[in-house]
Design a protein around this motif. Structure first.
Motif, mmCIF file in Angstrom:
data_model
loop_
_atom_site.group_PDB
_atom_site.id
_atom_site.type_symbol
_atom_site.label_atom_id
_atom_site.label_comp_id
_atom_site.label_asym_id
_atom_site.label_seq_id
_atom_site.Cartn_x
_atom_site.Cartn_y
_atom_site.Cartn_z
ATOM 1 N N SER A 136 -4.163 -7.558 7.364
ATOM 2 C CA SER A 136 -2.874 -7.916 7.961
ATOM 3 C C SER A 136 -2.711 -7.230 9.321
ATOM 4 O O SER A 136 -2.121 -7.760 10.233
ATOM 5 C CB SER A 136 -1.710 -7.570 7.021
ATOM 6 N N ILE A 137 -3.294 -6.039 9.453
ATOM 7 C CA ILE A 137 -3.248 -5.315 10.733
ATOM 8 C C ILE A 137 -4.298 -5.875 11.698
ATOM 9 O O ILE A 137 -4.093 -5.903 12.902
ATOM 10 C CB ILE A 137 -3.536 -3.803 10.493
ATOM 11 N N PRO A 172 -5.096 1.717 6.807
ATOM 12 C CA PRO A 172 -4.707 0.903 5.657
ATOM 13 C C PRO A 172 -5.531 1.310 4.441
ATOM 14 O O PRO A 172 -6.673 1.766 4.574
ATOM 15 C CB PRO A 172 -5.051 -0.523 6.092
ATOM 16 N N LYS A 173 -4.941 1.109 3.257
ATOM 17 C CA LYS A 173 -5.611 1.576 2.050
ATOM 18 C C LYS A 173 -6.240 0.431 1.269
ATOM 19 O O LYS A 173 -6.829 0.656 0.238
ATOM 20 C CB LYS A 173 -4.587 2.269 1.131
ATOM 21 N N SER A 174 -6.037 -0.799 1.702
ATOM 22 C CA SER A 174 -6.588 -1.923 0.952
ATOM 23 C C SER A 174 -7.142 -2.952 1.926
ATOM 24 O O SER A 174 -6.813 -2.941 3.114
ATOM 25 C CB SER A 174 -5.487 -2.590 0.113
ATOM 26 N N LEU A 175 -7.950 -3.832 1.413
ATOM 27 C CA LEU A 175 -8.544 -4.880 2.237
ATOM 28 C C LEU A 175 -7.443 -5.780 2.814
ATOM 29 O O LEU A 175 -7.432 -6.088 4.009
ATOM 30 C CB LEU A 175 -9.522 -5.705 1.389
ATOM 31 N N ASP A 176 -6.493 -6.170 1.957
ATOM 32 C CA ASP A 176 -5.414 -7.053 2.434
ATOM 33 C C ASP A 176 -4.585 -6.369 3.511
ATOM 34 O O ASP A 176 -4.191 -6.990 4.494
ATOM 35 C CB ASP A 176 -4.498 -7.452 1.256
ATOM 36 N N GLY A 177 -4.322 -5.076 3.294
ATOM 37 C CA GLY A 177 -3.557 -4.322 4.288
ATOM 38 C C GLY A 177 -4.294 -4.259 5.613
ATOM 39 O O GLY A 177 -3.709 -4.460 6.689
ATOM 40 N N ALA A 178 -5.589 -3.998 5.527
ATOM 41 C CA ALA A 178 -6.397 -3.904 6.754
ATOM 42 C C ALA A 178 -6.429 -5.245 7.471
ATOM 43 O O ALA A 178 -6.327 -5.317 8.701
ATOM 44 C CB ALA A 178 -7.813 -3.458 6.401
ATOM 45 N N GLU A 186 0.830 -1.223 0.000
ATOM 46 C CA GLU A 186 0.000 0.000 0.000
ATOM 47 C C GLU A 186 0.858 1.265 0.000
ATOM 48 O O GLU A 186 0.405 2.304 -0.459
ATOM 49 C CB GLU A 186 -0.859 0.047 1.265
ATOM 50 N N ILE A 213 2.515 5.227 12.488
ATOM 51 C CA ILE A 213 2.010 6.566 12.827
ATOM 52 C C ILE A 213 3.187 7.498 13.078
ATOM 53 O O ILE A 213 3.223 8.639 12.602
ATOM 54 C CB ILE A 213 1.085 6.496 14.064
ATOM 55 N N GLY A 268 -2.074 10.018 14.877
ATOM 56 C CA GLY A 268 -2.496 9.041 15.878
ATOM 57 C C GLY A 268 -3.320 7.929 15.278
ATOM 58 O O GLY A 268 -3.853 7.099 15.983
ATOM 59 N N GLU A 269 -3.454 7.931 13.945
ATOM 60 C CA GLU A 269 -4.122 6.781 13.338
ATOM 61 C C GLU A 269 -3.442 6.444 12.019
ATOM 62 O O GLU A 269 -2.933 7.305 11.316
ATOM 63 C CB GLU A 269 -5.616 7.045 13.125
ATOM 64 N N TYR A 270 -3.391 5.167 11.729
ATOM 65 C CA TYR A 270 -2.875 4.720 10.447
ATOM 66 C C TYR A 270 -4.009 3.994 9.747
ATOM 67 O O TYR A 270 -4.576 3.057 10.300
ATOM 68 C CB TYR A 270 -1.681 3.776 10.605
ATOM 69 N N PRO A 322 -6.241 -9.136 11.711
ATOM 70 C CA PRO A 322 -6.607 -10.439 11.132
ATOM 71 C C PRO A 322 -7.867 -11.045 11.754
ATOM 72 O O PRO A 322 -8.500 -11.893 11.156
ATOM 73 C CB PRO A 322 -5.381 -11.307 11.420
#
Lengths: 223, 508
Positions: B110-111, B102-108, A95, A200, B98-100, B113
């Motif tokens: 992985s964070i 994810p930009k994709s479903l797979d990325g989300a 990403e 972050i 204070g927030e990250y 699961p």
């Protein structure tokens, strides 16, 4: 001036510097050999050749100063970890390449496609142009994978700023700033919360530095 | 002298929140009287024209963006340029420190699961494919997006059923899972009731009315309105119902929506009859009636909530119903002191609330015209022009393509309120303010301002009646919202059904 800690690569002998830049929480010093040394007030801003101080000394830009480091304890090792990133995080680092499609980094992304890695050195505004942050990220990722950084991507000294060139030299040698080191550690581990925290922190680096560094790391992991 | 300029940005899609934020920035510019950014749908062109913009000769399709500004001629060009600049870097849409994200479903994944549900809110033409991916990843789906083709909905739901997953939606605006609200949900207590709803604001109304009676909801499964039609066959509705019947924590089930297709309704009632749990069935406007325990058939939303609350509290539904309808009767006394001559004009942000109001009005004062009518012959030829008794659902696609849903921004509805107030044939203006997460921070303020302006011009000629669908714990604070409306001279009711009845009694 008493310091709370130093990086392990700060030499013990007294060193003389010229004060090069003064920022809100960082003073950058230039050694006689032209290397950057830093005094920082935040742990997160520790990097290669840095000392940590409760407050910044009252030094003015252009002033000659001497720092005695023998009594300062080591609190940070800038060497990147030896563990490679876990493949579990691959969808996440893929990403980071998207950052290169967003303004203002899209200019760097376009140049990368047209001219390759070696063409982005010095691209972008600020003390550390985004193109250099990207290159530094690429070098860090290559080192993390246990590979050798190809010498041809290392830019000429006159292609970029003094500070940026210094960061690239460090990245080439496998030395990184604390935020990046924390990210490397988190990528080698399995804890999502740690990784999120370190991301972050990285994204808070400069206006675009964090994003460009991460995009460079993603390129390095995928090379 | 005020001038206008309409710029067409070809092939540019932006979500409606971004367009609203940019429009607001432009409205704050010196010399700009009005600014509007909308996708160039036929309806939006009509709306621009009704707002006084000359749209003749505009060459644009629904994939193009219109940037329309009116004001001092010397600043129009700068405003257009400013809009284009802001669209590249929209105001107020950045991730907060204070927030990250994810930009994709797979990325989300992985964070996170352990995630088991995905909420999708993107343009309808892309949403179906994203939902497909989520199902492949083993996730339940809440499909908030509308304008998803029905063929796609059917395919998704069949696939989900095979995998034992739920697809809530498309066009599912509200759900509650283990007491956590998704989409436009209210901050109501958690409790022993489980809901399945093919109606977004219908779900909200029952949720809120249960809270008023001290009863909480554990799960509320939204299905999207089309789910109970013959073509889809109630796939999600039936799966949701089965899930609630199997859940030991659920003591009472409540079902909400417009009447399902007969074959779907039959299957729903069969499952309920075979289940061991009491159920309040609120298919409003449906033909089925009469109680056959454990099923209690209801005709309205508040009635459904009252019956479900009675079942949860071990009371007799019949006596609770009786009390409720007696309280409606007492509204006639209140209406006697508010008598007005003329028509009712209903301006709704909630589709189900508008539908219920039409049902009630049709039974008390006769047929009602609408852009979403009960009967096809009562459809307005032009949704922007009322005739007779009219109730407009501002949540219909014609008003929400490329512009914010009225629950998120009532500006357009407030303008209509002022326009209707000018009509000498109007006696009552009826409207809702729906609260909850995701809704506008102060819908009552938006509407109250319009009421105050109208009353300054026309005095007390028109009665204003409203209902605030929300609870005090909502981000907007229902009590505070009611107070804002009351201070503007609006009569605020305790339920949608009550507001509709009061309006009818005032002119009846």
């Amino acid at each position: 001036m008493s310091f709370a800690g130093r990086s392990s690569d700060w030499q013990m002998a007294p060193l003389r510097f010229v004060v090069a830049e003064r920022h809100k929480s960082v003073i950058n010093l230039r050694s006689r050999a032209g290397r950057r040394y830093s005094v920082v007030t935040e742990c997160g801003d520790m990097g290669p050749r840095s000392v940590l101080s409760k407050r910044l000394p009252h030094w003015n830009v252009g002033e000659d100063v001497t720092v005695f480091a023998e009594a300062i304890a080591v609190c940070y090792d800038p060497e990147i970890p030896t563990s490679p990133p876990s493949r579990r995080w691959r969808p996440l680092w893929l990403e980071w390449l998207d950052f290169l499609a967003e303004p203002p980094l899209d200019v760097v992304g376009k140049e990368l496609i047209e001219g390759g890695l070696s063409s982005v050195a010095g691209m972008g505004p600020g003390l550390t142009p985004a193109g250099d942050d990207l290159l530094a990220g690429y070098m860090t990722a290559t080192k993390l994978r246990g590979e050798t950084v190809p010498a041809q991507i290392f830019p000429e000294r006159d292609t970029t700023t003094w500070l940026s060139f210094d960061i690239l030299r460090d990245a080439f040698a496998g030395l990184v700033w604390r935020r990046i080191k924390d990210l490397c550690d988190a990528l080698a581990g399995e804890r999502a919360s740690l990784l999120e925290e370190s991301l972050i922190s990285c994204l808070a680096m400069g206006h675009t530095s964090g994003k460009a560094y991460l995009a460079g790391m993603a390129l390095g992991f995928e090379a | 002298m005020l001038l206008q300029r309409i710029h067409v940005e070809k092939g540019a899609y932006y979500d409606s929140v971004t367009l609203m934020l940019v429009a607001r920035e432009l409205q704050g510019m010196e010399g700009i009287e009005e600014a509007s950014l909308n996708m160039a749908t036929e309806a939006n062109l009509k709306i621009l024209a009704s707002a006084g913009f000359d749209v003749s000769g505009i060459q644009a399709g629904q994939s193009d963006l219109l940037i329309a500004v009116r004001g001092d001629g010397s600043v129009l060009e700068a405003a257009i340029e400013r809009a284009r600049e802001l669209l590249k870097n929209p105001p107020g849409r950045k991730s907060t420190p204070g927030e990250y994200r994810p930009k994709s479903l797979d990325g989300a994944l992985s964070i996170l699961p352990e995630a088991n549900i995905a909420l999708i809110s993107i343009a309808g033409r892309y949403a179906g494919d994203e939902a497909d991916e989520c199902l492949d990843a083993g996730l339940h789906v809440m499909l908030y997006s509308d304008n998803v083709p029905i063929e796609k909905e059917i395919a998704l739901k069949h696939k989900a059923k095979e995998k034992g997953l739920l697809v809530m939606g498309p066009d599912c605006g509200t759900a509650v899972i283990r007491g956590v609200g998704l989409g436009f949900a209210n901050a109501c207590p958690t409790g022993p009731v489980g809901l399945v709803a093919a109606a977004g604001t219908g779900l909200q109304e029952v949720h809120v009315q249960l809270a008023r009676r001290g009863v909480g909801v554990l799960h509320a499964i939204g299905t999207g309105g089309r789910d109970v039609k013959e073509e889809v066959g109630g796939i999600t509705f039936l799966m949701g119902l089965e899930a609630l019947l199997c859940d030991d924590e659920i003591q009472v089930v409540a079902l909400i929506g417009k009447p399902p297709a007969p074959s779907v309704e039959e299957r729903i009632l069969k499952i309920l009859e075979g289940g061991k749990k009491p159920a309040a069935v609120g298919f409003i406007g449906g033909k089925a009636s009469g109680d056959r325990p454990p099923l209690y058939l209801c005709r309205e939303l508040e009635e459904t909530a009252a019956v479900a609350a009675a079942l949860a509290n071990g009371k007799a539904p019949s006596s609770v119903r009786e009390e409720l309808f007696k309280s409606y009767e007492r509204l006639k006394e209140k209406a006697a002191s508010m008598r007005r001559k003329g028509f009712i004009r209903g301006l709704y942000s909630g589709g189900t609330l508008c539908y219920e109001a039409q049902l009630i009005a049709a039974s008390l004062i006769g047929p009602v015209y609408s852009n979403a009518p009960l009967e096809p012959e009562m459809k307005l030829a032009d949704s922007l022009k009322s005739r007779g008794h009219t109730m407009v659902d501002y949540g219909e696609d014609e008003f929400t393509q490329g512009r914010l849903h009225p629950m998120m921004d009532s500006t357009f509805r407030a303008e209509r309120l002022m326009f209707e107030s000018e009509d000498p044939d109007v006696g009552v203006i009826l409207f809702d303010c729906v609260l909850g997460y995701g809704c506008h921070s102060n819908p009552a303020g938006q509407m109250a301002e319009a009421v105050e302006k109208a009353r300054k011009k026309r005095g007390d000629r028109i009665a204003y009646v409203a209902y605030v669908c929300g609870v005090d714990a909502d981000p907007q604070d229902a009590a505070g919202q009611r107070k804002i409306l009351e201070e503007a001279g609006v009569t605020v009711c305790d339920s949608n059904a009550e507001a509709a009845r009061l309006a009818c009694y005032i002119v009846g």
